[in-house]
Design an enzyme around this catalytic site. Structure first.
Site, PDB file in Angstrom:
ATOM      1  CE  LYS A 181       6.268  -4.288   2.733  1.00 33.21           C
ATOM      2  NZ  LYS A 181       5.218  -3.919   3.741  1.00 33.21           N
ATOM      3  NE  ARG A 211       2.970  -3.707  -6.634  1.00 37.96           N
ATOM      4  CZ  ARG A 211       2.697  -4.015  -5.433  1.00 37.96           C
ATOM      5  NH1 ARG A 211       1.431  -4.403  -5.070  1.00 37.96           N
ATOM      6  NH2 ARG A 211       3.719  -4.148  -4.697  1.00 37.96           N
ATOM      7  CD  GLU A 248       2.691  -7.644   6.348  1.00 40.12           C
ATOM      8  OE1 GLU A 248       2.260  -7.761   5.576  1.00 40.12           O
ATOM      9  OE2 GLU A 248       2.599  -8.766   7.383  1.00 40.12           O
TER      10      GLU A 248
HETATM   11  P1  ATP Z   1       5.529  -5.239  -0.805  1.00 37.54           P
HETATM   12  O1  ATP Z   1       4.943  -6.035  -1.837  1.00 37.54           O
HETATM   13  O2  ATP Z   1       6.671  -4.255  -1.460  1.00 37.54           O
HETATM   14  O3  ATP Z   1       5.937  -5.955   0.363  1.00 37.54           O
HETATM   15  P2  ATP Z   1       2.948  -4.630   0.237  1.00 37.54           P
HETATM   16  O4  ATP Z   1       1.765  -4.084  -0.575  1.00 37.54           O
HETATM   17  O5  ATP Z   1       3.068  -6.009   0.959  1.00 37.54           O
HETATM   18  O6  ATP Z   1       4.452  -4.243  -0.483  1.00 37.54           O
HETATM   19  P3  ATP Z   1       2.149  -3.000   2.436  1.00 37.54           P
HETATM   20  O7  ATP Z   1       2.935  -2.549   3.701  1.00 37.54           O
HETATM   21  O8  ATP Z   1       1.097  -4.062   2.665  1.00 37.54           O
HETATM   22  O9  ATP Z   1       3.155  -3.436   1.381  1.00 37.54           O
HETATM   23  O10 ATP Z   1       1.638  -1.816   1.621  1.00 37.54           O
HETATM   24  C1  ATP Z   1       1.139  -0.702   2.290  1.00 37.54           C
HETATM   25  C2  ATP Z   1       0.268   0.104   1.353  1.00 37.54           C
HETATM   26  O11 ATP Z   1       1.156   0.468   0.206  1.00 37.54           O
HETATM   27  C3  ATP Z   1      -0.793  -0.849   0.564  1.00 37.54           C
HETATM   28  O12 ATP Z   1      -2.057  -0.082   0.494  1.00 37.54           O
HETATM   29  C4  ATP Z   1      -0.255  -1.213  -0.732  1.00 37.54           C
HETATM   30  O13 ATP Z   1      -1.195  -1.371  -1.707  1.00 37.54           O
HETATM   31  C5  ATP Z   1       0.445  -0.046  -0.918  1.00 37.54           C
HETATM   32  N1  ATP Z   1       1.633  -0.320  -2.002  1.00 37.54           N
HETATM   33  C6  ATP Z   1       2.455  -1.257  -1.862  1.00 37.54           C
HETATM   34  N2  ATP Z   1       3.239  -1.426  -2.897  1.00 37.54           N
HETATM   35  C7  ATP Z   1       2.894  -0.388  -3.688  1.00 37.54           C
HETATM   36  C8  ATP Z   1       3.314   0.062  -5.265  1.00 37.54           C
HETATM   37  N3  ATP Z   1       4.366  -0.648  -5.783  1.00 37.54           N
HETATM   38  N4  ATP Z   1       2.819   0.961  -5.541  1.00 37.54           N
HETATM   39  C9  ATP Z   1       1.547   1.549  -4.975  1.00 37.54           C
HETATM   40  N5  ATP Z   1       1.236   1.097  -3.655  1.00 37.54           N
HETATM   41  C10 ATP Z   1       1.827   0.209  -3.232  1.00 37.54           C
HETATM   42 MG    MG Z   2       1.968  -7.108   2.246  1.00 40.45          MG
END
Ligand code: ATP
Ligand code: MG
Length: 550
Positions: free
Chosen positions: A268, A258, A33
């Site tokens: 983020k 994760r 995102e």
């Molecule tokens: P955050 O919680 O840090 O904002 P998010 O999951 O909202 O992260 P996205 O941009 O939606 O961030 O994530 C893009 C991809 O990265 C998704 O498929 C998500 O599952 C993966 N991802 C995010 N954080 C992790 C992590 N700590 N370990 C593995 N994969 C991750």
């Molecule tokens: Mg997200």
């Protein structure tokens, strides 16, 4: 992955699918995102998605999941692309969730026509009350039985911008008594009267993630949609959307754990707060666990990929010791980072029996045992590390310099300390030594043994620079929460380096002998002054304690 290594559960699924002909070509996607910069957790998902496509000769799309105009911004898009390329991956298609808004809208109308979606007037708070709990079923909304015509009319008016945020919402009609809360008439499209970074003012309604994601996967022909464990409970809804929207391609969702790292916060939202509040200098502050931060700090993409390979992919959620990552970085740098001498806390050293006004050029190996070498000037006036001198030898395990003691100066001579000169406050301001001309490194008598070898720089030719030493940015509290470490950065200025460093470029990485690994900061360094970030220390407590089990 090397042949013979065990496969992770996703590889097993894919191999089975390929063998049975369920899929012909593997298609994955990495779906960030664009609401912040990528962090080390994302690196795990990137290595997994792009890695699977590479391994099975398939494709991986880069898809920006931009269905929430309130938080997203185009500036993040470029940063995300740069980070993925830096890690060494290239995508098949660059796509945006917003590219499909029209299709998604049509899918939503189709659901309404099938009697599988309705426009609800409940407020967000009422919807929460009606939703029930894990132990109690939910209650159906009083608006659930609106006719198809009324729903279509209201939904079209939502699209036309006739309603304000929160006034109406389109929900799937599934099952308010489902044990899975995600299946209790989940929201599909909501009113958000806010311009979008790509579609501008075209839309007054936006699809919800749980509706958009499976459709995006289906539209792109994604075969294996891997995401983190939090989405496990969303999988029935994912499948429901794919099935009821009559998608031609049927993607499957698989969940993995994760990445959590000790001493590290990777959200983020939290990282953005640090940036917005000025706790760090930006998303790319070298202490940040963002990919742009660790890149600026000097981590290599190879080390990060190696780390992701070593932690593997599984379903059990756990915390990985951040020292494993540092170990991977250190291992890569040990093999590739040229050695130079840098004196971080200088102490003047004079060799009284060395000729005045003479400078000789010694040679130093760039890498231990390697062919390539560079010149190091040596003269009567040098600097050594303040920590490498004590007036009196404290114990017989101390092999650094003290009055009356001998050490070798790296790549140079054996010297003997004759006396220390003090300033008015009684602090040692200079050490005076003598050298033994016959002990030149590589020369005839170079076999003479002393226990200590010190790094040093020549005073006349030394290059002044700034060095930043880092500690963890986050400190874990007893209750498991984190606070920021106020002492996460120490600035040393000036430090002194051998003149060979003048040939270096921004971003170059070095081992400062006996000190650690350092990289030239690409942002703050100028033509006049180099700024070095500490990448990682030399000491590897992790390899000693954990990998070797000592
Ligand atoms: P955050 O919680 O840090 O904002 P998010 O999951 O909202 O992260 P996205 O941009 O939606 O961030 O994530 C893009 C991809 O990265 C998704 O498929 C998500 O599952 C993966 N991802 C995010 N954080 C992790 C992590 N700590 N370990 C593995 N994969 C991750
Ligand atoms: Mg997200």
């Amino acid at each position: 992955m090397a042949e013979g290594e065990s496969k992770n559960f996703i590889e097993e699924i894919i191999e089975n699918d390929l063998e049975k002909g369920v899929v012909k070509e593997v298609v994955t996607r990495f779906p960030p995102e664009p609401n912040g910069y990528l962090h080390l957790g994302h690196a795990k998902a990137i290595c997994l998605n792009f890695g699977l496509a590479e391994e099975y000769g398939g494709k991986c799309n880069l898809r920006f999941d931009d269905t929430n105009p309130l938080k997203e911004d185009a500036s993040y898009v470029d940063a995300i692309k740069k980070d993925i390329e830096w890690l060494g991956f290239s995508w098949d298609k660059e796509v945006y969730g917003s590219d499909y808004f029209d299709y998604m809208y049509e899918c939503a109308e189709a659901l309404i026509k099938k009697g599988l979606a309705f426009v609800d007037d409940l407020t967000a708070e009422q919807m929460r009350e009606y939703r029930g709990t894990l132990t109690e079923p939910g209650k159906e909304s009083p608006y659930r039985e609106r006719s198809v015509e009324e729903n279509l009319d209201l939904f079209r008016r939502m699209r036309a911008g006739e309603f304000e945020d929160g006034e109406k919402i389109l929900r799937a009609k599934i099952d308010m008594s489902s044990p899975n809360l995600n299946m209790r008439d989940p929201a599909v499209f909501r009113v958000v009267k806010s311009p979008h970074h790509r579609t501008g003012d075209k839309w007054a309604i936006y699809p919800m993630y749980d509706f958009a994601h499976p459709l995006e996967d289906a539209f792109e022909g994604v075969t294996h949609s891997v995401c983190t464990m939090e989405f496990e409970d969303h999988r029935p809804l994912y499948d429901w959307v794919v099935q009821n929207c009559d998608c031609k391609n049927v993607p499957r969702q698989y969940e993995f754990a994760r990445l959590n790292l000790s001493n590290t916060v990777m959200s983020k939202r939290y990282l953005k707060k640090l940036v917005d509040e000025g706790v760090v200098s930006g998303w790319d502050d070298p202490r940040m666990p963002t990919l742009s931060g660790v890149r600026r700090r000097g981590y290599t993409p190879e080390a990060i990929r190696d780390f992701c390979e070593r932690i593997g992919v599984a379903k059990a959620v756990s915390e990985v010791d951040v020292r494993l990552l540092e170990h991977c970085v250190r291992e890569d740098l040990n093999a590739h980072a040229p050695r130079v001498m840098a004196v971080l806390r200088p102490l003047k050293l004079t060799i009284e029996n060395y000729p005045d006004n003479e400078t000789e050029m010694l040679t130093a190996e760039d890498l231990p045992g390697g062919e390539s070498r560079h010149g190091v000037p040596f003269s009567k006036h040098l600097y050594i590390e303040r920590d490498d001198f004590m007036e009196e030898r404290p114990n017989n395990k101390y092999f650094r310099l003290y009055v009356g003691g001998e050490v070798r100066l790296k790549n140079a001579y054996i010297i003997k300390c004759e006396r220390a000169v003090k300033d008015a406050d009684g602090n040692v301001a200079e050490v005076v030594c003598s050298y033994d001309k016959t002990t030149k490194s590589g020369g005839e008598n170079s076999g003479k043994k002393v226990k200590g070898t010190l790094h040093w720089v020549d005073a006349n030719t030394a290059v002044r620079a700034q060095v930043r030493l880092f500690d963890y940015l986050f400190l874990e509290q007893e209750d498991g929460s984190y606070v920021t470490n106020e002492n996460s950065m120490v600035v040393l200025d000036p430090v002194l380096l051998e003149p060979h460093i003048k040939t270096a470029k921004k971003g170059d990485r070095f081992q400062f002998m006996r000190q650690g690994y350092f990289a030239i900061d690409p942002v703050d360094s100028t033509g006049d002054k180099l700024v070095f970030n500490q990448i990682v220390s030399l000491k590897d407590s992790f390899a000693k304690q954990v990998l070797k089990g000592n």
